[in-house]
Design an enzyme around this catalytic site. Structure first.
Site, mmCIF file in Angstrom:
data_model
loop_
_atom_site.group_PDB
_atom_site.id
_atom_site.type_symbol
_atom_site.label_atom_id
_atom_site.label_comp_id
_atom_site.label_asym_id
_atom_site.label_seq_id
_atom_site.Cartn_x
_atom_site.Cartn_y
_atom_site.Cartn_z
ATOM 1 N N SER A 1 5.707 6.876 10.029
ATOM 2 C CA SER A 1 6.289 7.376 11.087
ATOM 3 C C SER A 1 5.604 6.507 12.472
ATOM 4 C CB SER A 1 4.564 8.794 11.659
ATOM 5 O OG SER A 1 3.029 7.715 11.972
ATOM 6 N N CYS B 1 13.227 10.612 6.767
ATOM 7 C CA CYS B 1 13.642 9.624 8.394
ATOM 8 C C CYS B 1 15.226 10.173 8.907
ATOM 9 C CB CYS B 1 12.919 8.490 8.657
ATOM 10 S SG CYS B 1 13.624 7.916 6.645
ATOM 11 N N GLU C 1 10.778 14.546 15.705
ATOM 12 C CA GLU C 1 10.454 14.864 14.303
ATOM 13 C C GLU C 1 9.782 15.471 13.908
ATOM 14 O OE1 GLU C 1 9.686 11.357 12.150
ATOM 15 O OE2 GLU C 1 11.179 11.921 10.969
ATOM 16 N N LYS D 1 1.527 -1.355 0.410
ATOM 17 C CA LYS D 1 -0.046 0.013 -0.023
ATOM 18 C C LYS D 1 1.028 1.428 0.453
ATOM 19 C CE LYS D 1 -2.194 2.453 2.994
ATOM 20 N NZ LYS D 1 -2.079 4.345 2.605
ATOM 21 N N GLU E 1 10.578 0.585 9.765
ATOM 22 C CA GLU E 1 11.162 1.611 9.841
ATOM 23 C C GLU E 1 10.849 2.831 9.855
ATOM 24 O OE1 GLU E 1 13.076 4.630 9.052
ATOM 25 O OE2 GLU E 1 12.970 3.965 6.793
HETATM 26 P P1 NDP Z 1 2.558 7.817 9.124
HETATM 27 O O1 NDP Z 1 2.842 7.088 9.799
HETATM 28 O O2 NDP Z 1 0.731 7.849 8.885
HETATM 29 O O3 NDP Z 1 1.608 7.022 7.016
HETATM 30 C C1 NDP Z 1 2.510 5.931 6.398
HETATM 31 C C2 NDP Z 1 2.111 4.768 5.609
HETATM 32 O O4 NDP Z 1 1.416 4.193 6.892
HETATM 33 C C3 NDP Z 1 0.704 5.355 4.636
HETATM 34 O O5 NDP Z 1 0.752 4.681 3.994
HETATM 35 C C4 NDP Z 1 -0.050 4.903 5.632
HETATM 36 O O6 NDP Z 1 -1.612 5.319 4.969
HETATM 37 C C5 NDP Z 1 -0.192 4.679 6.235
HETATM 38 N N1 NDP Z 1 -0.122 4.498 7.837
HETATM 39 C C6 NDP Z 1 -1.501 5.024 8.015
HETATM 40 N N2 NDP Z 1 -2.173 4.769 9.752
HETATM 41 C C7 NDP Z 1 -2.675 3.241 9.684
HETATM 42 C C8 NDP Z 1 -2.524 2.416 9.920
HETATM 43 N N3 NDP Z 1 -3.063 2.624 11.269
HETATM 44 N N4 NDP Z 1 -2.061 0.622 10.293
HETATM 45 C C9 NDP Z 1 -1.584 0.781 8.676
HETATM 46 N N5 NDP Z 1 -1.129 1.824 8.012
HETATM 47 C C10 NDP Z 1 -1.730 2.786 8.067
HETATM 48 O O7 NDP Z 1 3.185 8.903 8.281
HETATM 49 P P2 NDP Z 1 2.171 10.506 7.735
HETATM 50 O O8 NDP Z 1 2.103 10.476 6.100
HETATM 51 O O9 NDP Z 1 0.773 10.847 8.821
HETATM 52 O O10 NDP Z 1 2.986 11.333 8.159
HETATM 53 C C11 NDP Z 1 3.497 11.988 9.513
HETATM 54 C C12 NDP Z 1 4.762 12.174 9.945
HETATM 55 O O11 NDP Z 1 5.438 10.485 10.332
HETATM 56 C C13 NDP Z 1 5.508 12.542 9.609
HETATM 57 O O12 NDP Z 1 4.875 14.314 10.382
HETATM 58 C C14 NDP Z 1 6.496 12.808 10.158
HETATM 59 O O13 NDP Z 1 7.300 12.280 11.473
HETATM 60 C C15 NDP Z 1 6.796 10.884 10.035
HETATM 61 N N6 NDP Z 1 7.098 10.238 9.179
HETATM 62 C C16 NDP Z 1 8.083 9.080 8.961
HETATM 63 C C17 NDP Z 1 8.487 8.379 7.192
HETATM 64 C C18 NDP Z 1 10.007 7.744 8.038
HETATM 65 O O14 NDP Z 1 10.007 7.118 6.641
HETATM 66 N N7 NDP Z 1 10.242 7.621 9.097
HETATM 67 C C19 NDP Z 1 7.688 8.959 6.618
HETATM 68 C C20 NDP Z 1 6.633 9.276 6.937
HETATM 69 C C21 NDP Z 1 5.631 10.231 7.681
HETATM 70 P P3 NDP Z 1 -1.739 7.271 4.091
HETATM 71 O O15 NDP Z 1 -0.714 7.970 4.021
HETATM 72 O O16 NDP Z 1 -2.614 6.121 3.796
HETATM 73 O O17 NDP Z 1 -2.082 7.398 5.946
#
Ligand code: NDP
Length: 484
Positions: free
Chosen positions: A242, A297, A394, A189, A263
């Site tokens: 996140s 990240c 972060e 996904k 990760e």
């Molecule tokens: P999320 O962790 O919410 O999203 C990452 C992925 O997980 C997306 O595909 C998201 O779907 C999906 N997801 C969200 N909720 C669930 C769940 N309950 N169960 C399974 N999958 C889920 O990151 P965000 O996009 O909300 O970003 C928020 C913060 O996270 C950022 O501000 C940043 O600080 C951090 N982040 C860190 C990353 C890294 O590489 N370490 C990458 C991205 C974000 P969908 O996008 O459709 O919500």
């Protein structure tokens, strides 16, 4: 010439990438069992260009039934995919790698339109690295017994893979390539705001002739992600995103047989010693925090400068920041593109406000930001300490928090004073200092005299709240195999 006068007397003519040849559909369906199919939910959401606010395409929202179908297809495909000659598996993966290379320009442009990153980065970093991951793991497919001598490595089964929006195609490659090279099948996904290159990858996969059901791509939001995580017929969850969602996932698979790699977030320390090559270090600071708008990240979002050189480093840094070009992601001159979504821009603004309220001294160069879209100028904060929110949390944006230090032990203690443990950078001409820091910093990756360098042969992953498991390199195979 001072930078201000440079700015007034020099400006780059725009150099926009040509998008005439890009063909995007108005509506994208799910990729399940080798076909594009309409979602059972009948629901679609919009993918928005973050640089203009315009709708690019409608994307399907997969529900439980769609995820069930994707997992069942992956399970069925696993029976034969895990048994075919490993060198046959490799052929398909090599083919996917070559097709990404052939369509690299198209992928790069779509990545920049959908996610907001500068074309220079999607063209030179994201897409070549994505192709490289497929090449690299294709090479391992028929050599797993050499990777783990005297063992009989076996694939795990069906992998559920959930990826974020900061490196959409690259994260898809990080997840899919090692999984299928090891004989697993996949339900992936992409993130809600950046599904397009994963769906383009689905087109490549279909064209490559990869057997049906080996890779399934279901789009949707967090709910779709949790349907994958909670599906009883998934053997492994690979998640990047996140720390908050990582914890939710970890909680929901406790007590099941599912394996996982997470990760998660980071708050990387970038450390500049007085004996470093200062001009190179300044470029390194810029690359560490402003690459991909800071949506990284492993970004070097905490800068530690040795006190004796702090004045000159900060002057040079401010000067360099004022020459960064913020704007159209498709312009080849652009250094900092659009913030990925309105929500993320709000998050970044909230942190900037908190930084000021807690007494931080802010510097932002004057930028002509476009009137439409999501933008944030490069930002740094001085006068902050370990307890400041912007030093602890972060931000995931182009915001740098700067502190100084006197001794090596002091900086090690400060750098390790964080719940995260993903990355760090060290700038010094002394090898002994580099070795001391690489041993004592709690970080999965420590770069020396460089930053944000990635390679498919090199493992990547974190400690503490940055997650566990490694992706990339030989270590990346272990996450998709039972090695006994
Ligand atoms: P999320 O962790 O919410 O999203 C990452 C992925 O997980 C997306 O595909 C998201 O779907 C999906 N997801 C969200 N909720 C669930 C769940 N309950 N169960 C399974 N999958 C889920 O990151 P965000 O996009 O909300 O970003 C928020 C913060 O996270 C950022 O501000 C940043 O600080 C951090 N982040 C860190 C990353 C890294 O590489 N370490 C990458 C991205 C974000 P969908 O996008 O459709 O919500």
């Amino acid at each position: 010439m001072s930078n201000t006068s440079q700015k007034s007397s020099w400006s780059y003519a725009s150099a926009p990438e040509n998008t005439d040849h890009i063909v995007l559909k108005e509506q994208y369906d799910l990729f399940i069992n080798g076909e594009f199919i309409k979602p059972d939910s009948k629901k679609y959401f919009k993918s928005i260009n973050p640089a203009t606010g315009e709708v690019i395409a409608s994307i399907s929202e997969a529900n439980k039934k769609d995820v069930d179908f994707a997992v069942a297809s992956a399970r069925k495909a696993f029976a034969s995919w895990s048994k075919i000659e490993p060198k046959e598996r490799a052929k398909y993966i090599f083919r996917i790698a070559r097709m990404i290379q052939e369509r690299a320009k198209e992928f790069a442009i779509i990545e920049s339109i959908d996610g907001g990153k500068p074309i220079r980065e999607s063209r030179d970093v994201d897409i070549p690295l994505a192709a490289s991951h497929f090449f690299y793991y294709a090479g391992w497919a028929d050599k797993l017994e050499y990777a783990f001598p005297n063992k009989t490595p076996k694939p795990l089964g069906v992998a559920g893979q959930i990826i974020p929006w900061n490196f959409p195609l690259l994260m898809a490659a990080w997840k899919i390539a090692p999984a299928i090279a090891c004989g697993n099948t996949v339900v992936l996904k992409p993130a809600e705001t950046t599904s397009l290159t994963a769906l383009k990858l689905a087109e490549v996969i279909k064209e490559s002739g990869l057997p049906k059901g080996v890779v399934n791509i279901v789009t949707g939001a967090g709910k779709t992600g949790s349907e994958i995580v909670n599906h009883p017929d998934i053997d492994k969850i690979a998640f990047t995103g996140s720390t908050q969602v990582g914890k939710l996932i970890q909680n929901s698979i406790v007590g099941t047989q599912k394996k996982s790699t997470l990760e998660l977030g980071g708050k990387g320390a970038n450390i500049i010693f007085e004996d470093a090559a200062i001009d190179q270090a300044v470029e390194g600071i810029i690359n560490a925090i402003f690459f991909n708008q800071g949506h990284v990240c492993c970004a070097g979002s905490r800068l530690f400068v040795q006190e004796s050189v702090a004045g000159s480093v900060i002057d040079k840094l401010k000067d360099r920041m004022s020459s960064l070009i913020v704007g159209d992601p498709l312009d080849k001159n652009t250094d900092i593109g659009a913030i990925n979504s309105k929500e993320q821009l709000e998050t970044i603004k909230k942190y900037i406000k908190v930084g000021k309220e807690e007494g931080g001294e802010i510097y932002q160069p004057t930028c002509n930001l476009p009137s439409k879209g999501n933008w944030c100028p490069p930002t740094l904060f001085l006068n902050v300490s370990q307890s400041h929110t912007i030093v602890q949390e972060e931000i995931f944006g182009p915001v740098l928090a700067i502190q100084t230090f006197r001794t090596i032990d002091e900086v090690i203690e400060k750098a390790n004073n964080t719940p995260f443990g993903l990355s760090a950078g060290v700038w010094t001409e002394k090898g002994a200092k580099i070795f001391k820091l690489t041993q004592e910093l709690n970080a999965g990756v420590v770069w020396a005299n460089t930053y944000n360098k990635f390679d498919s042969t090199s493992p990547f992953g974190g400690y503490k709240e940055s997650g566990f498991g490694r992706e990339g390199g030989l270590h990346g195979l272990i996450s998709y195999l039972n090695v006994e």
